[in-house]
Write an enzyme that holds these catalytic residues in place. Structure first.
Site, PDB file in Angstrom:
ATOM      1  N   TYR A  69       0.831  -1.217   0.000  1.00 46.17           N
ATOM      2  CA  TYR A  69       0.000   0.000   0.000  1.00 46.17           C
ATOM      3  C   TYR A  69       0.861   1.261   0.000  1.00 46.17           C
ATOM      4  O   TYR A  69       0.508   2.253  -0.630  1.00 46.17           O
ATOM      5  CB  TYR A  69      -0.992  -0.017   1.172  1.00 46.17           C
ATOM      6  N   ARG A  72       1.901   1.852  -3.505  1.00 41.63           N
ATOM      7  CA  ARG A  72       0.768   2.336  -4.314  1.00 41.63           C
ATOM      8  C   ARG A  72       0.431   3.782  -3.974  1.00 41.63           C
ATOM      9  O   ARG A  72       0.067   4.572  -4.833  1.00 41.63           O
ATOM     10  CB  ARG A  72      -0.432   1.418  -4.106  1.00 41.63           C
ATOM     11  N   GLN A 103     -14.839   2.718  -7.635  1.00 37.85           N
ATOM     12  CA  GLN A 103     -14.254   1.629  -6.841  1.00 37.85           C
ATOM     13  C   GLN A 103     -12.784   1.945  -6.553  1.00 37.85           C
ATOM     14  O   GLN A 103     -12.125   1.208  -5.840  1.00 37.85           O
ATOM     15  CB  GLN A 103     -14.334   0.317  -7.626  1.00 37.85           C
ATOM     16  N   ASN A 104     -12.299   3.034  -7.134  1.00 38.91           N
ATOM     17  CA  ASN A 104     -10.872   3.338  -7.013  1.00 38.91           C
ATOM     18  C   ASN A 104     -10.561   4.019  -5.692  1.00 38.91           C
ATOM     19  O   ASN A 104     -11.370   4.771  -5.158  1.00 38.91           O
ATOM     20  CB  ASN A 104     -10.424   4.231  -8.174  1.00 38.91           C
ATOM     21  N   VAL A 105      -9.346   3.764  -5.224  1.00 42.28           N
ATOM     22  CA  VAL A 105      -8.913   4.325  -3.938  1.00 42.28           C
ATOM     23  C   VAL A 105      -7.851   5.405  -4.138  1.00 42.28           C
ATOM     24  O   VAL A 105      -7.230   5.861  -3.192  1.00 42.28           O
ATOM     25  CB  VAL A 105      -8.365   3.196  -3.024  1.00 42.28           C
ATOM     26  N   ASP A 106      -7.644   5.795  -5.413  1.00 39.63           N
ATOM     27  CA  ASP A 106      -6.521   6.686  -5.733  1.00 39.63           C
ATOM     28  C   ASP A 106      -6.819   8.175  -5.593  1.00 39.63           C
ATOM     29  O   ASP A 106      -5.908   9.008  -5.654  1.00 39.63           O
ATOM     30  CB  ASP A 106      -5.996   6.389  -7.161  1.00 39.63           C
ATOM     31  N   HIS A 121     -14.810   1.709  -2.251  1.00 39.79           N
ATOM     32  CA  HIS A 121     -13.796   0.837  -1.644  1.00 39.79           C
ATOM     33  C   HIS A 121     -12.795   1.623  -0.797  1.00 39.79           C
ATOM     34  O   HIS A 121     -11.670   1.176  -0.590  1.00 39.79           O
ATOM     35  CB  HIS A 121     -13.083   0.020  -2.737  1.00 39.79           C
ATOM     36  N   CYS A 129      -7.494   2.251  12.778  1.00 40.28           N
ATOM     37  CA  CYS A 129      -7.155   1.137  13.664  1.00 40.28           C
ATOM     38  C   CYS A 129      -8.208   0.037  13.528  1.00 40.28           C
ATOM     39  O   CYS A 129      -9.408   0.312  13.593  1.00 40.28           O
ATOM     40  CB  CYS A 129      -7.086   1.624  15.110  1.00 40.28           C
TER      41      CYS A 129
HETATM   42  C1  BJW Z   1      -9.768   0.250 -19.275  1.00 39.47           C
HETATM   43  C2  BJW Z   1      -8.609   0.869 -19.648  1.00 39.47           C
HETATM   44  C3  BJW Z   1      -8.760   2.154 -20.140  1.00 39.47           C
HETATM   45  C4  BJW Z   1      -8.004  -1.008 -18.938  1.00 39.47           C
HETATM   46  N1  BJW Z   1      -9.980   2.695 -20.215  1.00 39.47           N
HETATM   47  N2  BJW Z   1     -10.957   0.795 -19.369  1.00 39.47           N
HETATM   48  C5  BJW Z   1     -21.723 -11.853  -5.222  1.00 39.47           C
HETATM   49  C6  BJW Z   1     -21.280 -12.806  -6.099  1.00 39.47           C
HETATM   50  C7  BJW Z   1     -19.965 -13.296  -6.010  1.00 39.47           C
HETATM   51  C8  BJW Z   1     -19.099 -12.845  -5.016  1.00 39.47           C
HETATM   52  C9  BJW Z   1     -19.548 -11.900  -4.150  1.00 39.47           C
HETATM   53  C10 BJW Z   1     -20.833 -11.413  -4.257  1.00 39.47           C
HETATM   54  N3  BJW Z   1     -21.003 -10.477  -3.296  1.00 39.47           N
HETATM   55  C11 BJW Z   1     -19.847 -10.350  -2.594  1.00 39.47           C
HETATM   56  C12 BJW Z   1     -18.949 -11.222  -3.075  1.00 39.47           C
HETATM   57  C13 BJW Z   1     -17.561 -11.409  -2.558  1.00 39.47           C
HETATM   58  C14 BJW Z   1     -16.577 -10.395  -3.066  1.00 39.47           C
HETATM   59  C15 BJW Z   1     -16.502 -10.492  -4.578  1.00 39.47           C
HETATM   60  O1  BJW Z   1     -17.080  -9.736  -5.311  1.00 39.47           O
HETATM   61  N4  BJW Z   1     -15.722 -11.443  -5.075  1.00 39.47           N
HETATM   62  C16 BJW Z   1     -15.586 -11.630  -6.522  1.00 39.47           C
HETATM   63  C17 BJW Z   1     -14.134 -11.358  -6.939  1.00 39.47           C
HETATM   64  C18 BJW Z   1     -16.005 -13.018  -6.846  1.00 39.47           C
HETATM   65  N5  BJW Z   1     -16.931  -9.038  -2.634  1.00 39.47           N
HETATM   66  C19 BJW Z   1     -16.575  -8.584  -1.453  1.00 39.47           C
HETATM   67  O2  BJW Z   1     -15.959  -9.279  -0.666  1.00 39.47           O
HETATM   68  C20 BJW Z   1     -17.006  -7.184  -1.082  1.00 39.47           C
HETATM   69  N6  BJW Z   1     -17.612  -7.200   0.206  1.00 39.47           N
HETATM   70  C21 BJW Z   1     -18.801  -7.735   0.442  1.00 39.47           C
HETATM   71  O3  BJW Z   1     -19.504  -8.165  -0.442  1.00 39.47           O
HETATM   72  O4  BJW Z   1     -19.132  -7.751   1.760  1.00 39.47           O
HETATM   73  C22 BJW Z   1     -20.330  -8.380   2.173  1.00 39.47           C
HETATM   74  C23 BJW Z   1     -20.485  -8.048   3.624  1.00 39.47           C
HETATM   75  C24 BJW Z   1     -21.660  -7.433   4.044  1.00 39.47           C
HETATM   76  C25 BJW Z   1     -21.821  -7.116   5.408  1.00 39.47           C
HETATM   77  C26 BJW Z   1     -20.800  -7.409   6.319  1.00 39.47           C
HETATM   78  C27 BJW Z   1     -19.629  -7.996   5.881  1.00 39.47           C
HETATM   79  C28 BJW Z   1     -19.464  -8.315   4.535  1.00 39.47           C
HETATM   80  C29 BJW Z   1     -15.802  -6.248  -0.932  1.00 39.47           C
HETATM   81  C30 BJW Z   1     -15.080  -6.049  -2.216  1.00 39.47           C
HETATM   82  C31 BJW Z   1     -13.836  -5.186  -1.960  1.00 39.47           C
HETATM   83  C32 BJW Z   1     -12.947  -5.117  -3.183  1.00 39.47           C
HETATM   84  N7  BJW Z   1     -11.714  -4.557  -2.811  1.00 39.47           N
HETATM   85  C33 BJW Z   1     -10.722  -4.292  -3.858  1.00 39.47           C
HETATM   86  C34 BJW Z   1      -9.427  -3.785  -3.155  1.00 39.47           C
HETATM   87  C35 BJW Z   1      -9.631  -2.358  -2.671  1.00 39.47           C
HETATM   88  C36 BJW Z   1      -8.437  -1.846  -1.960  1.00 39.47           C
HETATM   89  C37 BJW Z   1      -7.252  -1.685  -2.866  1.00 39.47           C
HETATM   90  O5  BJW Z   1      -7.298  -0.896  -3.831  1.00 39.47           O
HETATM   91  O6  BJW Z   1      -6.267  -2.363  -2.599  1.00 39.47           O
HETATM   92  O7  BJW Z   1     -11.200  -3.312  -4.773  1.00 39.47           O
HETATM   93  S1  BJW Z   1     -10.380  -5.698  -4.901  1.00 39.47           S
HETATM   94  C38 BJW Z   1     -10.163  -4.785  -6.379  1.00 39.47           C
HETATM   95  O8  BJW Z   1     -11.200  -5.108  -7.340  1.00 39.47           O
HETATM   96  C39 BJW Z   1     -10.393  -3.313  -5.985  1.00 39.47           C
HETATM   97  C40 BJW Z   1     -11.191  -2.798  -7.153  1.00 39.47           C
HETATM   98  O9  BJW Z   1     -11.905  -1.635  -6.779  1.00 39.47           O
HETATM   99  C41 BJW Z   1     -12.069  -3.966  -7.499  1.00 39.47           C
HETATM  100  C42 BJW Z   1     -12.639  -3.918  -8.881  1.00 39.47           C
HETATM  101  O10 BJW Z   1     -11.640  -4.005  -9.843  1.00 39.47           O
HETATM  102  P1  BJW Z   1     -11.729  -3.107 -11.148  1.00 39.47           P
HETATM  103  O11 BJW Z   1     -11.602  -1.688 -10.783  1.00 39.47           O
HETATM  104  O12 BJW Z   1     -12.904  -3.501 -11.937  1.00 39.47           O
HETATM  105  O13 BJW Z   1     -10.341  -3.501 -11.885  1.00 39.47           O
HETATM  106  P2  BJW Z   1     -10.023  -4.723 -12.847  1.00 39.47           P
HETATM  107  O14 BJW Z   1      -8.546  -4.810 -12.923  1.00 39.47           O
HETATM  108  O15 BJW Z   1     -10.751  -5.933 -12.481  1.00 39.47           O
HETATM  109  O16 BJW Z   1     -10.597  -4.241 -14.258  1.00 39.47           O
HETATM  110  C43 BJW Z   1     -10.037  -3.145 -14.964  1.00 39.47           C
HETATM  111  C44 BJW Z   1     -10.850  -2.949 -16.215  1.00 39.47           C
HETATM  112  O17 BJW Z   1     -10.398  -1.781 -16.858  1.00 39.47           O
HETATM  113  C45 BJW Z   1     -10.702  -4.088 -17.229  1.00 39.47           C
HETATM  114  O18 BJW Z   1     -12.008  -4.495 -17.649  1.00 39.47           O
HETATM  115  C46 BJW Z   1      -9.940  -3.467 -18.383  1.00 39.47           C
HETATM  116  O19 BJW Z   1     -10.328  -3.974 -19.661  1.00 39.47           O
HETATM  117  C47 BJW Z   1     -10.334  -2.021 -18.245  1.00 39.47           C
HETATM  118  N8  BJW Z   1      -9.376  -1.063 -18.778  1.00 39.47           N
HETATM  119  N9  BJW Z   1      -7.540  -0.017 -19.389  1.00 39.47           N
HETATM  120  C48 BJW Z   1     -11.054   1.933 -19.809  1.00 39.47           C
HETATM  121  N10 BJW Z   1      -7.674   2.838 -20.531  1.00 39.47           N
END
Ligand code: BJW
Length: 248
Positions: A69, A72, A103-106, A121, A129
């Site tokens: 982190y 990043r 969804q971005n943290v930046d 996110h 803490c």
């Molecule tokens: C371009 C480009 C250009 C390239 N122009 N485009 C239902 C079904 C299945 C699973 C679940 C569900 N509900 C919940 C879950 C579990 C889980 C989940 O979703 N898992 C799946 C992976 C299967 N979700 C969770 O655990 C969430 N919590 C939750 O549901 O809690 C329930 C709860 C309720 C009450 C009490 C307790 C619990 C939390 C999810 C947290 C995600 N965290 C992260 C890390 C954040 C911190 C950090 O930054 O380190 O968030 S993971 C990571 O993925 C990050 C992102 O925000 C997130 C999404 O990714 P993103 O942004 O889509 O990136 P990529 O890389 O996947 O895609 C990039 C895209 O850009 C690509 O498509 C490229 O083609 C494109 N691209 N260049 C435009 N120039």
């Protein structure tokens, strides 16, 4: 090759919109030099991001997770918002109401000048803490690895949402309400695989015009009205130019 241009229907919908929502993911920041999560850049050193962005990963090795982190955070501080971020910030000036849900943290949407931004996110600019919840601003140089232990017996952690954790309630409620009131929904730079954000488009009313901007198709592409297979930094400025050009 013909340049991909926004359709006249999209321009018409934007011109008539009362409320526009942009739901963004890491792809919108790719052109600022910030790696996306999945695909070839989805690793840091030899660790998969899903191994690091989790409470289990943090418990296993807090130093390793904080090192990731901190790197990043430095990268985000050095990065600049790109043409895609700026186009969304300017779009806000051209429509009656606009919300960015990211969804971005930046923090790049805020730095680009967008005013209503829900960070689903969390954000890298904060730490808290894991026991008492006390918050602290992230120091410019990153979190000191010798200050992870908090006075209350807990541990300071990044202010982001990891897998298995609930999203911030206010941000989620705000995002859902914004999408439910949207006339146009722009889904930009997300792979649409991480829930609940990936399902947010379903909160849009049937009359909402839903558009994806992403060079690659996603699991929701065929459920939307239009998909533009182009980088956000190219397509969003084109969309804005078409809207401005069409304004009487
Ligand atoms: C371009 C480009 C250009 C390239 N122009 N485009 C239902 C079904 C299945 C699973 C679940 C569900 N509900 C919940 C879950 C579990 C889980 C989940 O979703 N898992 C799946 C992976 C299967 N979700 C969770 O655990 C969430 N919590 C939750 O549901 O809690 C329930 C709860 C309720 C009450 C009490 C307790 C619990 C939390 C999810 C947290 C995600 N965290 C992260 C890390 C954040 C911190 C950090 O930054 O380190 O968030 S993971 C990571 O993925 C990050 C992102 O925000 C997130 C999404 O990714 P993103 O942004 O889509 O990136 P990529 O890389 O996947 O895609 C990039 C895209 O850009 C690509 O498509 C490229 O083609 C494109 N691209 N260049 C435009 N120039």
């Amino acid at each position: 090759m013909t340049e991909l241009q926004p359709s006249s229907e999209l321009v018409r919908r934007l011109r008539g919109a009362s409320h526009v929502v942009a739901l963004t993911g890491s792809g919108i920041s790719a052109e600022s030099g910030i790696p996306t999560f999945r695909g070839v850049t989805g690793y840091w050193r030899r660790h998969h991001v899903e191994e690091l962005a989790s409470p289990e990963g943090f418990t296993r090795d807090p130093h390793l997770v904080w090192t990731w982190y901190n790197e990043r955070w430095q990268a985000c501080r050095a990065a600049q918002p790109n043409a895609g971020h700026f186009a969304l910030a300017e779009l806000e000036q051209r429509v009656p109401s606009m919300t960015v849900v990211t969804q971005n943290v930046d923090g790049l949407h805020v730095r680009a000048g967008s005013h209503t931004v829900f960070e689903l996110h969390g954000a890298l600019r904060e730490a808290y803490c894991d026991r008492c919840g006390e918050r602290a601003a992230m120091p410019d140089e990153g979190w000191p690895l010798d200050a992870i232990d908090h006075a209350c017996g807990g541990r300071m952690r990044p202010g982001v949402v990891w897998f298995g954790e609930a999203l911030p309630m206010q941000a989620w409620a705000g995002a859902e309400a914004a999408v439910a009131a949207a006339d146009v929904l722009l889904i930009v730079g997300t792979s649409a695989v991480v829930y609940p954000a990936a399902g947010l488009w379903r909160a849009a009313p049937p009359s909402c015009f839903c558009v994806e901007i992403n060079p690659e198709p996603t699991p929701i592409s065929d459920r939307l009205n239009e998909c533009y297979a182009a980088p956000a930094g190219i397509m969003l400025p084109r969309m804005l130019a078409a809207l401005v050009g069409a304004t009487p």
